[in-house]
Design an enzyme around this catalytic site. Sequence first.
Site, PDB file in Angstrom:
ATOM      1  N   ASP A  98       0.751  -1.223   0.012  1.00 52.31           N
ATOM      2  CA  ASP A  98       0.051   0.085  -0.013  1.00 52.31           C
ATOM      3  C   ASP A  98       0.834   1.325  -0.007  1.00 52.31           C
ATOM      4  O   ASP A  98       1.970   1.351   0.684  1.00 52.31           O
ATOM      5  CB  ASP A  98      -0.895  -0.056   1.429  1.00 52.31           C
ATOM      6  CG  ASP A  98      -1.896  -1.279   1.301  1.00 52.31           C
ATOM      7  OD1 ASP A  98      -2.513  -1.379   0.010  1.00 52.31           O
ATOM      8  OD2 ASP A  98      -2.184  -1.688   2.271  1.00 52.31           O
ATOM      9  N   GLU A  99       0.501   2.140  -0.953  1.00 48.33           N
ATOM     10  CA  GLU A  99       1.340   3.537  -1.109  1.00 48.33           C
ATOM     11  C   GLU A  99       1.577   4.169   0.353  1.00 48.33           C
ATOM     12  O   GLU A  99       0.705   4.182   1.161  1.00 48.33           O
ATOM     13  CB  GLU A  99       0.299   4.360  -2.034  1.00 48.33           C
ATOM     14  CG  GLU A  99       1.000   5.614  -2.075  1.00 48.33           C
ATOM     15  CD  GLU A  99       0.345   6.690  -3.017  1.00 48.33           C
ATOM     16  OE1 GLU A  99      -0.982   6.277  -3.274  1.00 48.33           O
ATOM     17  OE2 GLU A  99       0.725   7.633  -3.469  1.00 48.33           O
ATOM     18  N   CYS A 100       3.086   4.717   0.208  1.00 53.45           N
ATOM     19  CA  CYS A 100       3.253   5.458   1.325  1.00 53.45           C
ATOM     20  C   CYS A 100       4.289   6.242   0.595  1.00 53.45           C
ATOM     21  O   CYS A 100       5.401   6.156   0.671  1.00 53.45           O
ATOM     22  CB  CYS A 100       4.159   4.596   2.432  1.00 53.45           C
ATOM     23  SG  CYS A 100       5.040   5.532   3.671  1.00 53.45           S
ATOM     24  N   CYS A 129       8.206   1.065   4.802  1.00 53.62           N
ATOM     25  CA  CYS A 129       7.329   0.708   3.389  1.00 53.62           C
ATOM     26  C   CYS A 129       8.520   0.561   2.086  1.00 53.62           C
ATOM     27  O   CYS A 129       8.520  -0.410   1.535  1.00 53.62           O
ATOM     28  CB  CYS A 129       6.420   1.951   3.129  1.00 53.62           C
ATOM     29  SG  CYS A 129       5.345   2.126   4.358  1.00 53.62           S
ATOM     30  N   GLU A 132      -2.678   6.010   0.393  1.00 58.15           N
ATOM     31  CA  GLU A 132      -1.895   6.597   1.215  1.00 58.15           C
ATOM     32  C   GLU A 132      -2.177   6.850   2.477  1.00 58.15           C
ATOM     33  O   GLU A 132      -3.009   6.977   2.998  1.00 58.15           O
ATOM     34  CB  GLU A 132      -1.577   8.201   0.362  1.00 58.15           C
ATOM     35  CG  GLU A 132      -0.809   9.224   1.413  1.00 58.15           C
ATOM     36  CD  GLU A 132       0.772   8.697   1.397  1.00 58.15           C
ATOM     37  OE1 GLU A 132       1.174   8.430   0.257  1.00 58.15           O
ATOM     38  OE2 GLU A 132       1.147   8.316   2.426  1.00 58.15           O
ATOM     39  N   ASP A 137      -6.725   2.175  11.007  1.00 60.12           N
ATOM     40  CA  ASP A 137      -6.567   1.803   9.649  1.00 60.12           C
ATOM     41  C   ASP A 137      -7.897   1.839   8.733  1.00 60.12           C
ATOM     42  O   ASP A 137      -8.849   1.567   9.012  1.00 60.12           O
ATOM     43  CB  ASP A 137      -6.047   0.637   9.608  1.00 60.12           C
ATOM     44  CG  ASP A 137      -5.170  -0.057   8.175  1.00 60.12           C
ATOM     45  OD1 ASP A 137      -5.510   0.313   7.330  1.00 60.12           O
ATOM     46  OD2 ASP A 137      -4.035  -0.449   8.424  1.00 60.12           O
ATOM     47  N   ARG A 177      -7.620   1.123   5.251  1.00 60.20           N
ATOM     48  CA  ARG A 177      -7.119   0.278   3.824  1.00 60.20           C
ATOM     49  C   ARG A 177      -7.941  -0.758   3.588  1.00 60.20           C
ATOM     50  O   ARG A 177      -8.365  -1.112   2.335  1.00 60.20           O
ATOM     51  CB  ARG A 177      -5.886  -0.319   3.957  1.00 60.20           C
ATOM     52  CG  ARG A 177      -4.667   0.900   4.009  1.00 60.20           C
ATOM     53  CD  ARG A 177      -3.321   0.191   4.182  1.00 60.20           C
ATOM     54  NE  ARG A 177      -3.012  -0.166   5.393  1.00 60.20           N
ATOM     55  CZ  ARG A 177      -1.894  -0.570   5.774  1.00 60.20           C
ATOM     56  NH1 ARG A 177      -1.010  -0.980   4.794  1.00 60.20           N
ATOM     57  NH2 ARG A 177      -1.785  -1.070   7.016  1.00 60.20           N
ATOM     58  N   LYS A 212      -3.774  -8.422   5.453  1.00 65.11           N
ATOM     59  CA  LYS A 212      -3.648  -8.981   4.224  1.00 65.11           C
ATOM     60  C   LYS A 212      -3.753 -10.649   3.975  1.00 65.11           C
ATOM     61  O   LYS A 212      -4.230 -10.878   2.876  1.00 65.11           O
ATOM     62  CB  LYS A 212      -2.174  -8.490   3.454  1.00 65.11           C
ATOM     63  CG  LYS A 212      -2.186  -6.920   3.396  1.00 65.11           C
ATOM     64  CD  LYS A 212      -0.752  -6.383   2.823  1.00 65.11           C
ATOM     65  CE  LYS A 212      -0.889  -4.985   2.897  1.00 65.11           C
ATOM     66  NZ  LYS A 212       0.472  -4.597   2.560  1.00 65.11           N
TER      67      LYS A 212
END
Lengths: 416, 416
Positions: A242-244, A257, A286, A326, A328, A355
């Site tokens: 996941d984007e960071c 990350c 993000e 969270d 996400r 996940k």
Amino acid sequence: MPVEAPRHIRLTSHSGGFGALPIQWGAPTAPERGPVVGTTTNRSHRNVIGTHSGSYSVYRALAVASGALSRQHRADLTNTSPTDIIGPYPQWTDPSKIVSLDPWGAMVSEAFAAELGAGYDIRPTIAVTQAHVILPEVIEGLQAGRLKADGRVLTSGGAAMVTKAAIEPVWWLPGVAKRFGCSETDLRRVLFEETGGMYPELVTRSDLEVFLPPIGGQTIYIFGDPRDLADPSVELTARVHDECNGSDVFGSDICTCRPYLTHAIEECIQASQRGGVGLVAYSRKEGRALGEVTKFLVYNARKRQVGGDTADQYFARTECVAGVQDMRFQELMPDVLHWLGVRKIHRLVSMSNMKYDAITGSGIEIGERVNIPEDLIPADARVEMDAKVAAGYFTPGAVPNAEELKKPKGRGLEKS
Amino acid sequence: MPVEAPRHIRLTSHSGGFGALPIQWGAPTAPERGPVVGTTTNRSHRNVIGTHSGSYSVYRALAVASGALSRQHRADLTNTSPTDIIGPYPQWTDPSKIVSLDPWGAMVSEAFAAELGAGYDIRPTIAVTQAHVILPEVIEGLQAGRLKADGRVLTSGGAAMVTKAAIEPVWWLPGVAKRFGCSETDLRRVLFEETGGMYPELVTRSDLEVFLPPIGGQTIYIFGDPRDLADPSVELTARVHDECNGSDVFGSDICTCRPYLTHAIEECIQASQRGGVGLVAYSRKEGRALGEVTKFLVYNARKRQVGGDTADQYFARTECVAGVQDMRFQELMPDVLHWLGVRKIHRLVSMSNMKYDAITGSGIEIGERVNIPEDLIPADARVEMDAKVAAGYFTPGAVPNAEELKKPKGRGLEKS
């Protein structure tokens, strides 16, 4: 047009208005499923809520407002078709497996040739291309001897050969609601209300079941032959990331990350070199899908709290600011794996239990889990790592106890 | 509440509904300007179209739908305030200088203390924090002797000390329309229509002048003292960079995005070390704000066209697919510089004429322009570089002629 229209095209649907084609999610063939039509040029053809390109539809509007773009422009798709064929796989026609992307989205020119010929403005929601990627960490891995160039997967200059795909979100609302354990009606109402009133059609047009949300999508990077992803006998090494932006691009040392991502890429290269295949799926979420403003607010709260930046307060600080730890929601993440035909991940390069649970819960087998090597964890990221492992993240090592979690391991703020 | 409400709070506005505070964009003080209230908890307090966190409001909705988040949650902002004070600067109260962010967005706790006390749910749209960033290219720069550690700006381990800020878009529609040379009415209609019907309030609530669009924002990284940005006598080195996930994160060799970005960071570190200040402003405008699906479609069209991937067809291929060459529209970009009080950029690390024109056109002086060093341009990115230089990008070198632009310099596709 109605007379010459090729088979499978019904120019009226029961409720989508004149000319709109019906979408039957999960239908056995592309013509039966029907194309996703999010065009803004011929409104009567639309069969979805929202439009293409996610958030970038706002920029498209600016282009029209400024006079730079004709609102009648239609994409010329010459030569744009995928460089590699993905699917179709049995998962594509199982409406429980894929609810947040259009499995036919990369091959609209072939799958919906008849409808395109009949004048429908059908755009790809997935694009597949090839690339050479050159990461400084991979070059360092070559120099240190962790990686070997073979001229096929990895060049001596450090370029790794990949097939990559960009994927726009295409949400089938009945399926999305099911994933989140709520009714479709509730999902629609909450999507409308909690965005401050975005797309009233969410609540007024229950006949439109597909929503193109204005959010970021996913990008996948495949190391090796994409067809091997669907063959459980070929060893698959995969990371879902996941984007960071702060770490992925700028190398902030408060989290792991980028180090975890580049470690995964090394693992993928090695997997491909030993006859397997590698996959990195990168999702635009993000700051745990809270956005970067919230993320930075939480950083300040962590570093200023009495007792310093400690693992035992790590999740609490996010929850104070954001209301949740969270956002996400990994419930939709496995869709991309099903699109690729994945049935088994031999090595999952992730420690996240969320996940892991989402992937196995969707029917994909996971073999080994690969943690980030200790020497890749920046000192200031120890707080996050301890907190996550204590909360259930996978680790082959020891889980820190309550005493350990209370120790301030994060740096304070220097100037404030 | 009405009786004890502090000064400056008017509980009804002329048209915003009971309890909504008016916004007077560009007013001389924060209380006169009024807070941006995009809350979804008390709808009568809202004085904007849209809501906070850009695209991530969609994830917030999922959090509510799944039962993970109470829709009544209000952010606890304890300890979240900025680590460094930015402004206020004269530019903040000039409604021609800033139209796409809220200059008071980082200091809502102080600027709107009275309104917060009166029960308004006012959220920061900007967060300022400090970080250590560790980039492999910077470590390599230390090893190669291009960079020197000083323990203040750069550690011997390669960590650079920064102040960074995340900024959400906050659009004052009359000002945005002016930037794009159209009427506010036209802008509102086009924003509504070209997004497939997002936010009908754009066309029905002309009294609401502020829009929080569901798009990505900006992140800024400051190397040195943020206050120096507003002092034209202190040498400022700056890059304004538009997101390119494929290069910035994954190191794709088809463009120069990451190499230029890391070169700029090196320049910023050096600037700070010699008594100046450095700034990188990173904007979420993936693939020229066309999105990554369109970007990858264009890559395929470029590499498959007759004659190969040539500079003379570079812009044409994008225009075929997208209808325009570029949707980034640098018109709004200088706002972040005005927020920081910038009046002069001594060294602009960019070759883009669009960026240069937008910055100087907004009244900021630019001294030198710094091109990307030749040895940082990947071979496959030569097509883009030649095309851009021929189209007006700054170069200290030769501009390629028509003959040169026809040479296929990009790699073809390998497998298709």
